[in-house]
Write a protein that holds these residues in place. Structure first.
Motif, short mmCIF file in Angstrom:
data_model
loop_
_atom_site.label_atom_id
_atom_site.label_comp_id
_atom_site.label_asym_id
_atom_site.label_seq_id
_atom_site.Cartn_x
_atom_site.Cartn_y
_atom_site.Cartn_z
N UNK A 2 42.76 29.99 55.20
CA UNK A 2 41.33 29.82 55.43
C UNK A 2 40.59 30.98 54.81
N UNK A 3 39.62 30.69 53.96
CA UNK A 3 38.77 31.72 53.38
C UNK A 3 37.58 31.91 54.31
N UNK A 4 37.43 33.12 54.82
CA UNK A 4 36.33 33.41 55.73
C UNK A 4 35.06 33.65 54.93
N UNK A 5 35.13 34.51 53.96
CA UNK A 5 34.02 34.69 53.03
C UNK A 5 34.62 35.10 51.69
N UNK A 6 33.95 34.73 50.64
CA UNK A 6 34.49 34.98 49.31
C UNK A 6 33.34 35.14 48.35
N UNK A 7 33.16 36.34 47.84
CA UNK A 7 32.19 36.56 46.79
C UNK A 7 30.77 36.77 47.24
N UNK A 8 30.50 36.85 48.55
CA UNK A 8 29.15 37.11 49.00
C UNK A 8 28.85 38.59 48.79
N UNK A 9 27.94 38.93 47.89
CA UNK A 9 27.72 40.34 47.58
C UNK A 9 27.01 41.11 48.70
N UNK A 10 27.48 42.34 48.94
CA UNK A 10 26.80 43.24 49.87
C UNK A 10 25.59 43.85 49.21
N UNK A 11 25.69 44.07 47.90
CA UNK A 11 24.63 44.73 47.14
C UNK A 11 24.27 43.84 45.96
N UNK A 12 22.98 43.73 45.62
CA UNK A 12 22.56 42.87 44.50
C UNK A 12 23.28 43.25 43.21
N UNK A 13 23.74 42.22 42.52
CA UNK A 13 24.36 42.43 41.21
C UNK A 13 25.82 42.82 41.27
N UNK A 18 36.06 39.96 50.10
CA UNK A 18 36.88 38.77 50.31
C UNK A 18 37.65 38.93 51.61
N UNK A 19 37.77 37.88 52.40
CA UNK A 19 38.61 37.88 53.59
C UNK A 19 39.26 36.50 53.72
N UNK A 20 40.57 36.51 53.96
CA UNK A 20 41.31 35.26 54.13
C UNK A 20 42.27 35.40 55.30
N UNK A 31 43.92 39.08 55.23
CA UNK A 31 43.82 39.81 53.97
C UNK A 31 42.35 40.08 53.72
N UNK A 32 41.98 41.35 53.62
CA UNK A 32 40.60 41.74 53.36
C UNK A 32 40.56 42.64 52.14
N UNK A 33 39.60 42.40 51.26
CA UNK A 33 39.46 43.19 50.04
C UNK A 33 38.03 43.70 49.94
N UNK A 34 37.90 45.00 49.78
CA UNK A 34 36.61 45.64 49.52
C UNK A 34 36.51 45.76 48.01
N UNK A 35 35.72 44.89 47.38
CA UNK A 35 35.67 44.87 45.92
C UNK A 35 34.97 46.10 45.34
N UNK A 36 34.07 46.70 46.09
CA UNK A 36 33.38 47.89 45.61
C UNK A 36 34.36 49.07 45.48
N UNK A 37 35.19 49.26 46.51
CA UNK A 37 36.15 50.36 46.49
C UNK A 37 37.45 49.95 45.81
N UNK A 38 37.56 48.66 45.47
CA UNK A 38 38.78 48.13 44.86
C UNK A 38 40.00 48.41 45.72
N UNK A 39 39.84 48.18 47.03
CA UNK A 39 40.93 48.37 47.98
C UNK A 39 41.12 47.10 48.79
#
Length: 145
Positions: A2-13, A18-20, A31-39
């Motif tokens: 189940x994808x909880x959220x995917x690609x919803x930006x915290x900051x414009x641009x 991601x969380x599944x 599984x949670x990914x912070x795309x800004x920190x790449x962690x």
């Protein structure tokens, strides 16, 4: 999965986080990914732990949306332990009779922890013994003016 959220930006641009959630054998995986920190992090837990986490997330979301008043009854583990009086409920918590009881309660802590530690939930300004088996609580309403 189940994808909880995917690609919803915290900051414009920027790309969003991601969380599944999925299960493998007897474990629940988040599984949670912070795309800004790449962690990213994967947390494995038992089904019971997952249920408790889901309740905590639900409580936090309700509080964020509308404040504490909308939460209603809360699990006793979240009650303040600073002497604040609360409305508490539990099943046969040291009082005569069967069924659910309701009472005013406040946490009292033993100043010097020892094997005979008497910390627990007590009647505010009362002489009674501790309440046992409390399950839920809610804050007291404001006093009338």
């Amino acid at each position: 999965m189940t994808t909880i959220f995917d690609g919803t930006p915290k900051y414009p641009g920027l790309q969003g986080d991601l969380a599944r959630v999925t299960s493998i054998e007897d474990r629940v995986l988040i599984r949670a990914v912070d795309t800004m920190a790449e962690e990213g992090v994967t947390i494995a837990m038992s089904p019971e732990q997952a249920r408790r986490l889901a309740e905590a997330i639900k409580d936090a979301a309700a509080e964020a949306e509308g404040g504490e008043a909308r939460l209603g009854w809360r699990r006793i583990g979240t009650a303040p332990k600073d002497g604040t009086a609360i409305l508490a409920t539990g099943v046969n918590f040291g009082l005569p009779g069967r069924g659910r009881h309701y009472a005013l309660a406040r946490w009292e802590s033993c100043e010097h922890p020892s094997p005979d530690d008497w910390s627990g939930w007590y009647e505010p300004d009362g002489d009674g013994g501790p309440y046992y088996w409390l399950t839920h609580w809610m804050p007291l309403p404001e006093a009338p003016q």
